[in-house]
Design an enzyme around this catalytic site. Structure first.
Site, short mmCIF file in Angstrom:
data_model
loop_
_atom_site.label_atom_id
_atom_site.label_comp_id
_atom_site.label_asym_id
_atom_site.label_seq_id
_atom_site.Cartn_x
_atom_site.Cartn_y
_atom_site.Cartn_z
N LYS A 1 -13.35 -3.35 -5.39
CA LYS A 1 -12.46 -2.43 -3.69
C LYS A 1 -14.13 -2.08 -2.36
O LYS A 1 -15.32 -2.71 -2.23
CB LYS A 1 -12.62 -0.71 -4.35
CG LYS A 1 -10.88 -0.92 -5.29
CD LYS A 1 -10.53 0.22 -5.25
CE LYS A 1 -9.57 0.18 -6.02
NZ LYS A 1 -9.53 1.83 -6.85
N TYR B 1 -0.40 0.76 -2.04
CA TYR B 1 0.05 1.87 -2.64
C TYR B 1 1.12 2.86 -2.71
O TYR B 1 0.99 4.07 -2.51
CB TYR B 1 -1.31 2.97 -2.77
CG TYR B 1 -2.54 2.38 -2.94
CD1 TYR B 1 -2.93 2.08 -4.30
CD2 TYR B 1 -3.75 2.09 -1.58
CE1 TYR B 1 -4.41 1.94 -4.39
CE2 TYR B 1 -4.73 1.10 -2.16
CZ TYR B 1 -4.66 1.59 -3.90
OH TYR B 1 -6.38 0.82 -4.12
N ASN C 1 -14.15 3.97 -6.98
CA ASN C 1 -14.37 3.19 -9.06
C ASN C 1 -14.65 1.18 -8.82
O ASN C 1 -14.39 1.01 -9.47
CB ASN C 1 -13.50 4.27 -9.42
CG ASN C 1 -11.33 4.02 -9.34
OD1 ASN C 1 -11.68 2.23 -8.50
ND2 ASN C 1 -11.18 3.66 -9.77
N HIS D 1 -10.38 -2.93 -8.74
CA HIS D 1 -8.30 -2.21 -8.81
C HIS D 1 -7.91 -3.12 -10.04
O HIS D 1 -8.22 -4.58 -9.88
CB HIS D 1 -7.79 -2.45 -7.94
CG HIS D 1 -6.12 -2.27 -8.04
ND1 HIS D 1 -5.45 -0.94 -9.01
CD2 HIS D 1 -5.35 -3.78 -8.29
CE1 HIS D 1 -4.17 -1.65 -8.64
NE2 HIS D 1 -3.93 -2.53 -8.93
N GLU E 1 2.33 -6.87 -6.73
CA GLU E 1 0.82 -6.85 -5.43
C GLU E 1 0.10 -8.59 -5.19
O GLU E 1 -0.61 -8.36 -4.56
CB GLU E 1 -0.60 -6.41 -6.80
CG GLU E 1 -0.24 -4.38 -7.09
CD GLU E 1 -0.58 -4.27 -7.75
OE1 GLU E 1 -2.06 -4.73 -8.79
OE2 GLU E 1 -0.72 -3.05 -8.28
#
Length: 149
Positions: free
Chosen positions: A9, A49, A112, A115, A126
């Site tokens: 990310k 998302y 975080n 992913h 995805e």
């Protein structure tokens, strides 16, 4: 062999952790069959998302993932989905074990680092969002001889 989608990310890329994270996946024996650095568009973020549309954190999630480049990866290996999730650690870094990517590098759930797809079905969905079929490679991966019987 199973394929999964993983992403470093914006916070991971901006902090210079992409090489370290990719090296961890490779050292585990996962084969990279697709990889690119890219800017996630709002359209891609909305598709990725989609299950979170309408939730209080959705707007911030889209703003975050589109704010800076990411590294999109397709990794292949035995139980790749579960292996990447285990390596990434708990979604909330406060609950992530040391030795996992999030346990070692992340501080907050909203930043975080990585992913990883949560199922084979999610991985397929995805992967299709981020990669065209011709962008994924099949090739002899010599370490397989030493990884699998």
């Amino acid at each position: 062999m199973e394929r999964t989608f993983a992403m470093i990310k914006p916070d991971g890329v901006q902090r210079g952790l992409a090489g370290e994270i990719i090296a961890r996946y490779e050292r585990k024996g996962l084969r990279i069959v697709g990889m690119k650095i890219m800017q996630v568009t709002e359209e891609i973020a909305n598709a990725h998302y989609a299950e979170h549309v309408g939730k209080p954190f959705f707007k911030g999630l889209v703003e975050y993932i589109t704010a800076a480049p990411v590294v999109a990866l397709v990794l292949e290996g035995a139980n790749a989905v579960a292996e990447v999730r285990k390596m990434n650690g708990a979604t909330n870094p406060a609950n992530a074990d040391m030795g996992t990517i999030r346990g070692d590098y992340a501080q907050e759930v909203g930043r975080n680092i990585v992913h990883g797809s949560d199922s084979v079905e999610s991985a397929e969905r995805e992967i299709a969002i981020y990669f065209k079929p011709e962008e994924l490679l099949s090739y002899d991966y010599l370490p397989n001889k030493w990884l699998y019987e």
